[in-house]
Structures are given as C-alpha cells and as structure tokens.
Design a protein around this motif. Structure first.
Motif, mmCIF file in Angstrom:
data_model
loop_
_atom_site.group_PDB
_atom_site.id
_atom_site.type_symbol
_atom_site.label_atom_id
_atom_site.label_comp_id
_atom_site.label_asym_id
_atom_site.label_seq_id
_atom_site.Cartn_x
_atom_site.Cartn_y
_atom_site.Cartn_z
ATOM 1 N N THR A 24 0.829 -1.215 0.000
ATOM 2 C CA THR A 24 0.000 0.000 0.000
ATOM 3 C C THR A 24 0.855 1.252 0.000
ATOM 4 N N ASN A 73 -6.563 8.015 -1.392
ATOM 5 C CA ASN A 73 -5.965 6.961 -0.570
ATOM 6 C C ASN A 73 -6.402 7.083 0.878
ATOM 7 N N LEU A 115 -9.979 5.648 1.065
ATOM 8 C CA LEU A 115 -10.007 4.201 0.847
ATOM 9 C C LEU A 115 -9.336 3.448 1.996
ATOM 10 N N SER A 161 -4.632 -3.790 3.490
ATOM 11 C CA SER A 161 -5.727 -3.509 2.556
ATOM 12 C C SER A 161 -6.593 -4.753 2.449
ATOM 13 N N LYS A 192 -7.116 -3.130 -5.463
ATOM 14 C CA LYS A 192 -7.460 -1.926 -6.237
ATOM 15 C C LYS A 192 -6.541 -1.775 -7.427
ATOM 16 N N ILE A 201 -5.614 1.368 -9.958
ATOM 17 C CA ILE A 201 -5.729 2.808 -10.178
ATOM 18 C C ILE A 201 -5.250 3.111 -11.591
ATOM 19 N N ILE A 218 -10.595 4.408 -10.255
ATOM 20 C CA ILE A 218 -10.176 3.369 -9.311
ATOM 21 C C ILE A 218 -11.152 2.197 -9.415
ATOM 22 N N GLN A 219 -10.597 1.007 -9.573
ATOM 23 C CA GLN A 219 -11.392 -0.216 -9.540
ATOM 24 C C GLN A 219 -11.100 -0.954 -8.229
ATOM 25 N N ALA A 220 -12.148 -1.283 -7.502
ATOM 26 C CA ALA A 220 -11.994 -1.987 -6.227
ATOM 27 C C ALA A 220 -12.436 -3.433 -6.400
ATOM 28 N N ASN A 223 -18.754 0.865 -1.798
ATOM 29 C CA ASN A 223 -18.874 0.968 -3.255
ATOM 30 C C ASN A 223 -19.365 2.351 -3.677
ATOM 31 N N VAL A 254 -16.415 4.715 -3.606
ATOM 32 C CA VAL A 254 -15.553 4.529 -4.785
ATOM 33 C C VAL A 254 -16.168 5.221 -6.007
#
Length: 1173
Positions: free
Chosen positions: A278, A307, A310, A325, A329, A331, A346-348, A516, A519
C-alpha cells in the motif's frame, strides 16, 4: 551432459541459408556484396561477462528449491580458463569440465579436471577468499575462510574463532567486499542464497531498501520512516540526476516509456501481507501525479486524498499487518498527448465484508469505526449517540482497540479534509457517518429467548432504537426483521444463530454498499476530460498471500488472486522471453521455473474446479457444507496440490500450504439478501435510499455467486495488464513482528524463493533485453553504411552494420526474425545521431546556398506577375467606365465649365467687396480719430466738476458702514451675556442634579440597610423559632422602619416565633421582605439609569427644555414611589410586629422571660423615646 567437441557441432540452418544466399549473390551481384556474416559462437548462451583475476572466472548456479531438489546439494560451478569443477561433485568433475569447455568456446587445458580442481581450492586458500557455510546445528549462513584442504573436506574458521571441518559440497563461494552494495543483484559474480541475502541485508542496515533484480524492483519494508521521499527526490529522478533503484525510478520509467512509445503502462506491486504494498503504491502515485500535474495541484491532491478515504474504509489491522488492505485496487491514471493528467479512475476488488462483524483475536475492524469514536466532534457524537469504541461488541470482541503510534482522532480529521477535497457536502458526510454508527449499534443488538424452541426476539433497548433511527426505519420494523423470516405471506421465527446471521448480513451489506458508493463518488470527481485522454498508467495493488490458523472464504479469495497474479508474474519474467528466444532460433540455456498452472486448474477447471463446485452449491437449496466437502473431495483429489479432511481441505499454493474451513463457504459465496431485508432497505428514509437501494436492485438482477463475479473481474484486470508494458515491484517483509531494523534471513529467503527471484536473476544475467526485427534494424541504422554497402536484404544490411562498427559478437544474437542485443545499441544510437546531425548540417548549408538566388528569381517573377495583373485590372476598369460615360461626356463637360465660371464670378465679386469694405473702414477711422481729440478736450472739463460730487457720496457710505458696525458690536455683547447666563444656569442645573443624585444614593443606601437589618432580624427570629429554646425566652430583634429614611429610628419589640405554631407566618413574612428587597433593587437600577440619561448634557451647551421637563417628571415619579414604598414598609412592619407580639404573649404567660432579652428591648424602647423627644 554434452561431450562433443566444438568441431563436431553442426551449423544452424540459418547460417547455412545465409551462406547459400551469399554465394548466390556473389555470382549475380558482385557489387552488392556486404561484409561476411560473422561465424556464430558455439556457446548455447552468451559468453562470460567478466573475468576474475587472471584466468579465474567463476559462475554459480544454485539449486535453491528444496521441494524440487531435496536430495541434491547446492551446486557451485567454478571455471578456470574454460574448465569447470563444482564443490562436492568429484565424480562428475570431468563431465562438468567438458560441459563448461563446450559452452565457453571449447578452450582446452593442459591439465586434467582433477588437477584443476586442486588448483581452484588452492586459489581460495592462497588468496584468502571467503566462502559461505552453515555450521553444524545452525540454520544461518556464515562467512568463513578456508584454512586448509583435506581431500573432499576443508577446514574453515568461524566468526567466533573456532575451526571446523566441513565437506566441500556444503560451502558456497562468496563475492568480494566491493560487491556488497551493488544496486542490481545481477552484478553479483555468484548468485546463491547467502550472497543475495547478504547484499539485501547490508543495504537494509543502511536504510537502502530498494534493490534491482533484473527487471524487478525489490522493496524491503523498513517499518519506519525513511527519508528518501519528497519533492527533492521526485525532482532528482525526473531530471535524471539519480539512477539508484527506487519506486520513483520505476514510475519514471513507466512515464518515459509512455511518452516515448505511446503505449499504456502498468506497475504491478505484489508481495505477502505486511510487505508494504500500500505504501509503495502511494509513493508511485505521488511521483506520477507530480510529473503529470504541471502545477495543477487539484487533481494531484484528489488522487492523494483518495488513498486517505479508501484506507479509512478499506484497511484494517491484522495479525500480520498494521494497515492491511482488505480489498484489491487498480488505479488508472489517464494522460493526454502532452503527458499531463486528464483524469483517473479506481477499480476496487471484493471488500472483505466478514471483517465488519467477525474479528480474530488481536485484530481490528476497519479503521473508520475507531476513527469516528475517537475523533468525532461533540455535536456529531450527540447526533449519532456515539460512545467509546470499547462499548461496541463488534469492536471489543478482539481485545484490540488501538494501534501503537496511530492517532485515530487525527486520522478522522484528515478523513473529513479528504471529503472536503472531493467536494462532498457536509450533509452527505453526516449521512455517511450515520450509516457507520448504525452498523456499530446493529452489532450491539442482543436477543431474548421467548419459547422452549429457543426462538428469539431483539431487545427493544438503546441499540435497536439508535440503529433504526440512523437507518431511517421504525424500531418495530427492525425488531420484526431480526426475529422472523418473511417470504411473501409466510413468516418463520428465528433461533439465536439465525437471527445473528441475519443481523450480520444486514450490517455487512450496508457497509459494502457504503464502500462501493464512496468509490463511485471518487471516480466521479476524478473523471476529468476523457476526450483528451490518450494513454494510461495503471497501478495494481492486490491482496498479499495470507495463511492463518483458521482460514475461510476471504483467504480463499485472496490466495486465488495472488496465484493468478503470480502466474502472470512468472509468465512475463521467466517464460515469455525464453519462448521468444526459442522461437527465433537463439541458442539459449533454458532456466526452468516452477509453474503454478496446476494450482490454477484446481480453481478454474470447468466443470470440476473448485469455483464451479462452489458456485453450483451456492445456487442449490439442498447443498450443505458436508455435501460440498464430499464433492470437492471426489473431483479434486487427483490434483497433487489438493487434500481433504473432515470439514477442512488443503491447497498447496506457490507460497505454501493453507488449510481452509468449509463451514459457511456456501453461504458467504451466495452473496444474496433475503426478501424481507430488501423490503426494509427499500422502505428506509435517507440516506439508505441513496446508498443502498440502487445496489440492492443491481445485486438481485444477477444469479452469479461472489467467487464467479470476482474471477470475471480479475480476468478483466489481467487482460488490461496484458495490453500494456509492465513494470514489476516485489515487496519484501523482513520479519514477522514488523520491527524496524530487523532482517530475518529465513523469512526473506522464503519470499524470494516463492517469487522465483533466483530464476529471474539467472535469466537476467544472460538475457538480451533489446530486440529489433531485421527490417526495423536496417531501416533505423541503415544510414550508418555507405550506399554501396546497403543491400536490399534487411538481414544482410543489419549484419554489415554490426561488422562495420565492430560490435562484439558476444553482445548480440541473430535470430530468424529479430536481432537481440545486451546493451550495445546505445553506441549505434550515438553514431546514428551524429550522422543525422551531420546530414542535417550539410542539407542546411546546401539549402542556404540555393535559397538566395532562387528567392531573388521568385521575387522578380512575383513582382512582374503582379504588375501585369494590376495593369490588366486597371485597363479593364477604364474600359468599363469609358463605356458607361461615353454618352454623357459632352453634357457633363458643359456643366463643369458653367459651374467653374459661376464659381470664378462669385470669388471675384467677394474679393471686390472685401477691398471696398476695407477702404470704407479706413476712411471712417480717420474721421473718428479727429472727433475723439475734440471730445477728449470737453471731457476733461466735465471731470473736474463731477469729482467733488463723488467724494461727498463716498463719505456718506463710510459713515453708514461705521454705524452698522457699532450695531453689530452691541448685538454680539448681548449674545455673549446670554451665553454666560446659559452657562451659569447649566452649572446650577448640574449642581442640583448632583445633589439630587447624592440624596437619592443616600436614601437608597439607607433603605438597603433597613432591608438588610430586617432580613437579619427575621432570619434570627425564624432560626430561634425553629430551633426552640428550652426556657421559652425571646430573642431580641431590631428592624429599621421607613422612618429611618428621614433620620427618625423607631424601636420595635419583637419576640421570636415558636417553631411549632408560626412557621407559616414566618414564610409569609420572609416572602414579603424578599419581594420588597427585590423591588428596591429593580427601582434603584431604573432610577439610576433614568438619572444618568437626564444629566447627560453636552459640554458647552445649556440643558434643553425637554431635559428639564424629564428631570421634573423623574423627581415626581421618585417621590410617588417613595411614599408608596414607605406605606408598604409600614404594612410589613405591622405584620412583623403582630407576629412577634403573639410569640411574646406565650412567653409572658409562662411567668417571665430572659432578663437579657428584656434588657435589650428596654434599651431599644428608651432609645426610641429619646429620639422621639
């Protein structure tokens, strides 16, 4: 082993083809003959890179995988003048020597391998070279020196001074001291376990946490702050002032490759949990935003603050990581054509929802729960009914509420600042915090058993009421939801376990929906200008491998994702490049690396893979944990990486074997909400309608299980990475306890081994990182050859270039489709740049010499052409005008002549008149001058007569002005007298006002003293009446009545009230006196204010009539109130005296009283009579 001599090695088909082409071209095109193609070296790999001390050259290849080679000893290959011999391998010495001779060009030796072996040992002894060994009963490598040799054994001296004898197969060669701090492990002469660990540990002890392993950046977690980050370091790597290994250097390489090649880039950060992934991703993001923001700090600040949000909602403390974490993720930072950031997203991946309600011992839930309890302001705490973190069950169940060195209150303030940076309104922030608090209160809901079947209902206590209020629903609805299962019209009561599971499912869904939503809000704010986005740099920070005593669904997800990422890592760094060499016909010694394809098949194979069986069981109402265990045991037992026991199955991952508990896997994988939970969430008021309702509908539209959705999402991310140029960072965890400065060799070696770093180093030591197709190379560097040496065949042209510039044959390889280089291309690039610069200079000189005459010719031609064009246009315009005016030419001429004649006549007439008028004025002026002389004579005589009259008139005016001045002086004197009188009146008025004020003050003070004395008298009477005297004697009291105001005191005899009979009278008297006292204070304040307002006179100005009237009115009001107040005081006195008289009668009846009391009242009576006289 290859034992054939070099002469017996057949030439490759490519060389045969080139020779045939050369012979054909010699016969047909003798002029088009390039230099001959160099003979291919007989080695299957590149020639040695360096020689060490005269003839001694050493190369080490160690078999480090204990699982693959359990029965083999580490192998160290030493080569002297082309011959080879390995420690502990005496029987194979000759074969090894022949092998190394063949690989290095077939050099011959005058001595036998046995003799050469003795020379090698003697060389180590003579030159005091160090080696590594593991002393008996120790598991640590130790640096020692060989003292003597005894056949296949050697005597070494340990660090403590003791000498031991050890087999040559148990020692490994050590590098020289000057290689202890090399930046790239590839530069080590010997690549073995102790040498690599020594290099990393040496650098780590000096806070140098970054090292290179070929194309991979190794980052060792320091577990403390290292001062190698910030704007100064960003500038250094941006301007190429530093080339040391660093995460900034990797990010800079990605950025430069994007700007140079125009393709997408990706930075893949991997490692075990707690290795610092991270933080590394944050530093990479810091560099990319700094070089791409171009002083636009808005997008830079948003990416950094993302950051913070999240981490607060997606990170938690585990037993292996203080800031782990709990989601993956990806980015994506988008850049425009100029390399400036145009947006980001950003995809989580799969948040670990189970951590919301269930914690292991010593762990914490998500940071936001502790931050809001510690840092929320009092107003927010009151609104959310928040308490200390220790009072919530979902937080205190693990016994860990704080992290050493972490201030949750400060982090909450930083979180609010991050929300403000993204422009999230404070009302929405409060809604977010309401949901967080609702989850805390949901965890505190307890249940009560209501019947023999152990059905339960939630308690209608503080927890249920607060949870319902914060969710926006009714308390009864929430209690009904957690006590029954309602499917359409049927209702089923719940047991304690079922109710707890349902409550936890509600809490987990709310938190997952909230995460979600956050995000999505971040992506909306970071969206930017998508139209100008050209390229992307992706940073992937995915889960680290985990293994606990009890592993369940989250660990299965995490370790599967890590397996997939490991396969991608090995494929690109170990396999893909070697496959390219083989396909192109390059002689290459293949490095075998461990493949985890079998483990991935265990998960992904259809229809008998673990994911398929888990998905099938989650969608079946009849499936149970037992049936699931039986099914995977039946279908997966043939896989060597799988084993199954009762209630548990084991998978041997690339990083070790992990046991998984099957209980609850099906339920967690189904990831579906019950019907009545959906109804409750849909009926809730804000903020759930905005955060959860849409996700509820979306969640119910698909029948895929959580694992299948996660696998599909992971595949898309891997596909995105495949379509980009990849840069790898491997994070290393130096110790288990997460202590700064502690480097445990065993822990680090396990991670290096599982990451196959040693394989990567061996490949990198011999690899050819730069490649061109034949056509690309000939096109790019063809300018370096003269025209007569350039061939139509790109391969012949390429070889001619290499020979012409004498590029060493060991630094490149010629493949069937490509040329592969180890690093000599930069020399050719410099030559090419010089040629292009020279060509450009010559072209510029030639063009300059040709430009002047050509410019003159063009200018002359242009001017000539323009003159012809202008003349032609003028002639055409003239002809048009001539045709239009041909009929009117004569008439217009006559008109012009007539007009001219008339104008001339008018001008001549005007000139004649002007001359005539001038002459007339001249004559008249002569006449006027003669008459003026005559008039002046007559005027002088008249002035003598009129001067006397003017003097008399002036004298009259002066006398009149003097009389007027005297009148004004008299008026001024009268006005000054009036002013003096007004000032005297003002002074008198002020004196009177002060006197009245002083009188009022004295009278008020007297009244106040009287009231105080009355209070004291009444208080002592009441206390004596309440306490009671045994002899029934009276207490003397004195009360100053209103007569004291005028200076006449009045004595009054008062006896105390008896406690049993007169308490009510005392209460009335006390209330009356208190009321009079309060009224006195209020009136006093009122009159003081009014008096100040009346006497507020401006200095130098007399009091106005209105102020005088106000003074009289105030005085009148005061006198009226004074009389009224005196009357009321008399009434109070009468009441007080009557009450005391009643008490005194009782005392007289008893036959007398206290002599002291009668004497005190007698004195008061005598004093009163004297005053009356």
């Amino acid at each position: 082993m290859i034992s054939a001599s070099p002469n017996s090695i057949a030439r490759s088909s490519l060389e045969e083809m080139l020779d045939s082409l050369r012979r054909r071209d010699e016969a047909e095109h003798s002029r088009d003959l390039p230099p001959a193609l160099p003979s291919r070296p007989t080695s299957k790999a590149r020639l040695p890179k360096r020689l060490i001390q005269a003839k001694l050259a050493m190369e080490h290849a160690v078999s480090y995988d204990s699982n693959k080679n359990k029965n083999k000893k580490p192998e160290v290959k030493l080569v002297t003048g082309g011959s080879g011999r390995s420690f502990g391998e005496k029987k194979e010495a000759a074969a090894v020597g022949d092998q190394r001779l063949l690989e290095n060009g077939g050099a011959t030796l005058a001595t036998s391998p046995e003799t050469e072996w003795n020379h090698i040992i003697n060389h180590f002894v003579k030159n005091q070279l160090g080696v590594w060994c593991k002393p008996p009963q120790k598991d640590l490598w130790e640096f020692v020196k060989i003292e003597a040799t005894m056949g296949e054994e050697v005597s070494v001296v340990l660090s403590d001074g003791s000498a031991i004898t050890i087999s040559t197969g148990e020692i490994l060669p050590a590098n020289e001291k000057n290689l202890d701090d090399v930046d790239d492990l590839v530069e080590l002469c010997y690549l073995n376990e102790p040498s690599v660990l020594h290099n990393l540990k040496y650098r780590y002890s000096r806070d140098v946490i970054y090292s290179k392993a070929g194309n991979v950046l190794l980052a060792v977690n320091p577990f403390n702050e290292v001062k190698i980050y910030g704007n100064d370091f960003v500038t250094a790597y941006k301007d190429k002032k530093s080339n040391k290994p660093h995460v900034y250097a990797t990010a800079d390489a990605a950025y430069r490759d994007m700007m140079k090649d125009g393709g997408n880039q990706s930075i893949i950060i991997s490692g075990v949990s707690g290795s610092g992934k991270t933080e590394t991703s944050k530093f990479a993001m810091q560099y990319l935003t700094s070089v791409g923001s171009q002083n636009n700090n808005k997008i830079k600040n948003k990416l950094i603050q993302a950051n913070c949000i999240l981490e607060a909602f997606g990170n938690a403390k585990t037993s292996k990581n203080l800031n782990s974490s709990r989601f993956g993720k990806l980015i994506d930072v988008n850049y425009n054509a100029e390399g400036i950031i145009s947006g980001a997203s950003i995809q989580a991946l799969l948040l670990e929802k189970s951590r919301v309600c269930r914690l292991r011992r010593g762990e914490r839930s998500y940071h936001i729960f502790y931050q809001i309890c510690a840092g929320a302001p009092p107003i927010l705490k009151d609104m959310l009914s928040l308490k200390m973190a220790s009072e919530y069950k979902i937080l205190n169940q693990s016994g860990c509420l704080k992290i050493n060195g972490v201030d949750d209150a400060d982090n909450f303030i930083m979180l609010v600042d991050a929300f403000d940076t993204f422009g999230i309104p404070h009302e929405v922030q409060e809604s977010v915090f309401e949901l967080v608090a609702a989850i805390l209160w949901l965890g505190n809901i307890s249940f009560v058993v209501i019947d023999k079947e152990e059905h339960v209902v939630p308690k209608a206590d503080e927890a249920s009421r607060n949870a319902a209020r914060l969710m926006g629903c009714k308390t009864d609805d929430l209690i009904d939801l957690l006590s029954t299962n309602r499917i359409h019209d049927s209702t089923t009561p719940l047991t304690l376990q079922q109710a707890t599971v349902k409550r936890d499912a509600l809490a987990k869904f709310i938190y997952d929906s909230l995460f979600n939503w956050l995000v999505e809000e971040i992506n909306t704010s970071l969206k930017g200008d998508e139209q100008h986005a050209r390229h992307t740099i992706s940073i992937i920070d995915i889960y680290g491998f985990e293994s606990f005593q009890k592993n369940s669904f989250p660990q299965l997800f995490i370790n599967y994702a890590d397996e997939r990422l490991q396969q991608h890592f090995i494929h690109h760094l170990c396999k893909l490049e070697q496959e390219q060499y083989e396909l192109d016909g390059i002689h290459w010694k293949n490095v075998e690396s461990e493949d985890n394809e079998e483990c991935l098949d265990l998960f992904e194979q259809n229809p008998t893979g673990l994911i398929s069986i888990l998905d099938e069981g989650s969608n079946s109402s009849k499936a149970t944990d037992e049936t699931f265990t039986d099914k995977i045991k039946k279908h997966l037992s043939s896989n060597s990486r799988f084993s199954c026991e009762k209630g548990t199955f084991r998978i041997r991952h690339f990083a070790g074997e992990v046991p998984y508990d099957t209980s609850g896997l099906l339920e967690q994988n189904s990831d579906k909400l019950q019907f009545d939970i959906i109804q409750l969430l849909s009926s809730c008021k804000k903020p759930l309608n905005h955060l959860a309702s849409g996700l509820v509908k979306q969640d119910q539209t698909t029948s895929q299980s959580a694992f299948v959705k996660f696998k599909d999402h992971l595949y898309k991310i891997i596909e995105q990475l495949e379509n980009s140029k990849q840069h790898f960072i491997r994070c290393i965890k130096p110790n288990i306890k997460q202590l700064a400065g502690n480097f445990e060799n065993g822990i680090v070696w396990e991670q290096l081994k599982h990451s196959q770093v040693m394989d990567i180093l061996q490949i990198s030591k011999s690899r050819y990182p730069i490649s061109f197709t034949h056509q690309e190379f000939a096109t790019r560097f063809g300018c370096l050859l003269s025209h007569n040496l350039i061939s139509t065949d790109p391969l012949r042209t390429s070889v001619a270039i290499l020979q012409h510039y004498r590029v060493p044959t060991q630094t490149y390889r010629v493949g069937s489709t490509k040329l592969f280089f180890q690093g000599q291309v930069d020399v050719l690039e410099n030559f090419r740049q010089e040629v292009l610069e020279g060509t450009r200079v010559v072209e510029n000189g030639f063009l300059d010499s040709q430009a002047v005459p050509e410019s003159d010719e063009w200018t002359f031609g242009t001017v000539t052409l323009q003159s012809f064009v202008r003349g032609e246009n003028a002639r055409r315009e003239f002809n048009v005008l001539k045709k239009q005016n041909k009929g009117n030419a004569l008439s217009s001429l006559d008109e012009h002549m007539t007009t001219i004649v008339n104008l001339q006549s008018v001008v001549r007439g005007w000139l004649a008149r002007k001359y005539f008028n001038h002459m007339q004025r001249w004559k008249q002026s002569a006449i006027d001058s003669s008459e003026s002389r005559r008039r002046s004579d007559s005027t002088n005589s008249e002035l003598k007569g009129s001067s006397q009259e003017n003097m008399e008139e002036l004298q009259k005016r002066v006398a009149k002005a003097e009389s007027l001045l005297r009148e004004r002086d008299v008026e001024n004197t009268a006005l000054r007298e009036q002013v003096r009188q007004f000032e005297a009146r003002l002074s008198e008025y002020e004196n009177k006002t002060k006197a009245v004020e002083e009188m009022w003050q004295s009278q008020m003070a007297t009244l106040q003293m009287s009231l105080s004395a009355a209070k004291k008298t009444l208080g002592s009477g009441i206390s004596d009446g309440q306490t009671g005297r045994p002899d029934g004697s009276a207490s003397p009291n004195y009360y100053d009545s209103e007569d004291n105001i005028s200076g006449i005191p009045t004595p009054v005899q008062m006896t105390p009230l008896r406690s049993g009979h007169n308490r009510r009278e005392n209460g009335v008297i006390s209330n009356t006196v208190d009321y009079l006292s309060k009224e006195f204070e209020q009136r006093k304040q009122t009159f003081d204010n009014d008096a100040k307002a009346v006497i507020n006179v401006t200095p130098g100005r007399p009091p106005s009539s209105k102020q005088i009237e106000d003074y009289k009115s105030l005085k009148k009001k005061f006198e009226i109130w004074k009389k009224e107040y005196k009357h009321r005081l008399r009434e109070a006195k009468t009441i007080l005296v009557n009450a005391e008289s009643g008490g005194g009668g009782g005392g007289g009846a008893s036959g007398g009283g206290d002599k002291r009391g009668r004497h005190w009242w007698g004195k008061l009576s005598k004093r009163g009579k004297e005053r009356a006289v």
